[in-house]
Design a protein around this motif. Structure first.
Motif, PDB file in Angstrom:
ATOM      1  N   HIS A   5       6.762  13.913   2.830  1.00 53.63           N
ATOM      2  CA  HIS A   5       7.439  14.829   1.581  1.00 53.63           C
ATOM      3  C   HIS A   5       8.231  13.988   0.526  1.00 53.63           C
ATOM      4  O   HIS A   5       7.907  14.305  -0.322  1.00 53.63           O
ATOM      5  N   LYS A   6       8.700  12.953   0.951  1.00 52.38           N
ATOM      6  CA  LYS A   6       9.320  12.001  -0.118  1.00 52.38           C
ATOM      7  C   LYS A   6       8.143  11.635  -1.001  1.00 52.38           C
ATOM      8  O   LYS A   6       8.320  11.572  -2.275  1.00 52.38           O
ATOM      9  N   VAL A   8       5.313  13.171  -1.796  1.00 53.40           N
ATOM     10  CA  VAL A   8       5.020  14.206  -2.706  1.00 53.40           C
ATOM     11  C   VAL A   8       5.821  14.388  -3.804  1.00 53.40           C
ATOM     12  O   VAL A   8       5.637  14.415  -4.942  1.00 53.40           O
ATOM     13  N   PHE A   9       7.264  14.375  -3.315  1.00 55.93           N
ATOM     14  CA  PHE A   9       8.214  14.761  -4.386  1.00 55.93           C
ATOM     15  C   PHE A   9       8.154  13.809  -5.434  1.00 55.93           C
ATOM     16  O   PHE A   9       8.344  13.846  -6.782  1.00 55.93           O
ATOM     17  N   GLU A  10       8.220  12.446  -4.969  1.00 57.19           N
ATOM     18  CA  GLU A  10       8.423  11.220  -6.015  1.00 57.19           C
ATOM     19  C   GLU A  10       6.975  11.256  -7.010  1.00 57.19           C
ATOM     20  O   GLU A  10       7.333  10.987  -8.184  1.00 57.19           O
ATOM     21  N   ARG A  11       5.751  11.626  -6.498  1.00 57.20           N
ATOM     22  CA  ARG A  11       4.510  11.786  -7.285  1.00 57.20           C
ATOM     23  C   ARG A  11       4.852  12.832  -8.292  1.00 57.20           C
ATOM     24  O   ARG A  11       4.491  12.777  -9.579  1.00 57.20           O
ATOM     25  N   TYR A  12       5.370  13.930  -7.656  1.00 56.49           N
ATOM     26  CA  TYR A  12       5.703  15.132  -8.708  1.00 56.49           C
ATOM     27  C   TYR A  12       6.791  14.922  -9.873  1.00 56.49           C
ATOM     28  O   TYR A  12       6.350  15.196 -10.856  1.00 56.49           O
ATOM     29  N   MET A  13       7.791  14.238  -9.524  1.00 58.10           N
ATOM     30  CA  MET A  13       8.866  13.639 -10.270  1.00 58.10           C
ATOM     31  C   MET A  13       8.249  12.855 -11.453  1.00 58.10           C
ATOM     32  O   MET A  13       8.439  12.684 -12.642  1.00 58.10           O
ATOM     33  N   TYR A  14       7.328  11.905 -10.931  1.00 59.76           N
ATOM     34  CA  TYR A  14       6.920  10.848 -11.712  1.00 59.76           C
ATOM     35  C   TYR A  14       5.988  11.538 -12.806  1.00 59.76           C
ATOM     36  O   TYR A  14       5.996  11.307 -14.061  1.00 59.76           O
ATOM     37  N   ALA A  15       4.973  12.347 -12.470  1.00 56.80           N
ATOM     38  CA  ALA A  15       4.072  13.165 -13.170  1.00 56.80           C
ATOM     39  C   ALA A  15       4.732  14.130 -14.293  1.00 56.80           C
ATOM     40  O   ALA A  15       4.277  14.313 -15.373  1.00 56.80           O
ATOM     41  N   PHE A  80      18.849  13.112  -5.715  1.00 60.93           N
ATOM     42  CA  PHE A  80      18.216  14.160  -5.000  1.00 60.93           C
ATOM     43  C   PHE A  80      18.292  14.144  -3.544  1.00 60.93           C
ATOM     44  O   PHE A  80      18.854  13.118  -3.112  1.00 60.93           O
ATOM     45  N   VAL A  81      18.026  15.313  -2.895  1.00 60.90           N
ATOM     46  CA  VAL A  81      18.220  15.423  -1.232  1.00 60.90           C
ATOM     47  C   VAL A  81      17.070  16.101  -1.032  1.00 60.90           C
ATOM     48  O   VAL A  81      16.887  17.049  -1.390  1.00 60.90           O
ATOM     49  N   VAL A  90       6.460  22.741   4.450  1.00 62.31           N
ATOM     50  CA  VAL A  90       7.579  23.198   3.529  1.00 62.31           C
ATOM     51  C   VAL A  90       8.794  22.307   3.532  1.00 62.31           C
ATOM     52  O   VAL A  90       9.319  21.964   4.683  1.00 62.31           O
ATOM     53  N   PHE A  91       9.238  22.050   2.397  1.00 61.40           N
ATOM     54  CA  PHE A  91      10.406  21.313   2.306  1.00 61.40           C
ATOM     55  C   PHE A  91      11.058  21.481   0.890  1.00 61.40           C
ATOM     56  O   PHE A  91      10.469  22.360   0.110  1.00 61.40           O
ATOM     57  N   ILE A  92      12.505  21.399   0.919  1.00 57.30           N
ATOM     58  CA  ILE A  92      13.252  21.870  -0.252  1.00 57.30           C
ATOM     59  C   ILE A  92      14.028  20.504  -0.880  1.00 57.30           C
ATOM     60  O   ILE A  92      14.223  19.633   0.015  1.00 57.30           O
TER      61      ILE A  92
END
Length: 142
Positions: A5-6, A8-15, A80-81, A90-92
């Motif tokens: 999840h981390k 995926v989130f980091e890739r999303y934030m970078y993009a 971020f958390v 699913v993650f938040i």
């Protein structure tokens, strides 16, 4: 190997937040992926459901053409958390982006994102955010 999840989130934030690359953002989604921003104000480029990579790419591209917030991101105060759920797909994400203003003020933008994955890609992203007051005020003047 499946992404965490981390990751995926980091890739999303970078993009999105770092490189502001609509093609890279869209590539993170499934072909039928959905981006939903239910709290975005009327008239905002992301105030609708964007369904499919092409729509996500187009919507994000229009959004990135808007004036950017002029405060400097303060990485030391930003955080971020990530929260896992009973569903492994699913993650938040709870995000606080801190800004240092030119006049010395400090501003924070808080948002929540709910990610639903399918085979390592984002199948649904519900992005609960609102623009910072000075960005919204700048938009009203045009």
């Amino acid at each position: 190997m499946a992404l965490t999840h981390k990751e995926v989130f980091e890739r999303y934030m970078y993009a999105g937040a770092v490189t502001r690359n609509p093609d890279a953002m869209a590539a993170l989604f499934t072909d039928d992926g959905v981006y939903d921003a239910p709290l975005a104000p009327d008239g905002h480029p992301l105030h609708r459901r964007l369904v499919g990579r092409d729509a996500i790419r187009s919507g994000i591209s229009v959004y990135h053409q808007q004036p950017t917030y002029q405060g400097a991101v303060n990485l030391e105060r930003s955080a971020f958390v990530l929260h896992d759920t009973a569903d492994p797909d699913v993650f938040i994400a709870e995000i606080d982006v801190a800004f240092d203003e030119a006049d010395g003020r400090r501003t924070t933008m808080a948002l929540v994102q709910i990610f639903r994955l399918r085979e390592g890609k984002i199948a649904m992203l519900r992005d609960y955010f609102s623009e910072l007051p000075s960005v919204a005020a700048d938009d009203d003047s045009s």
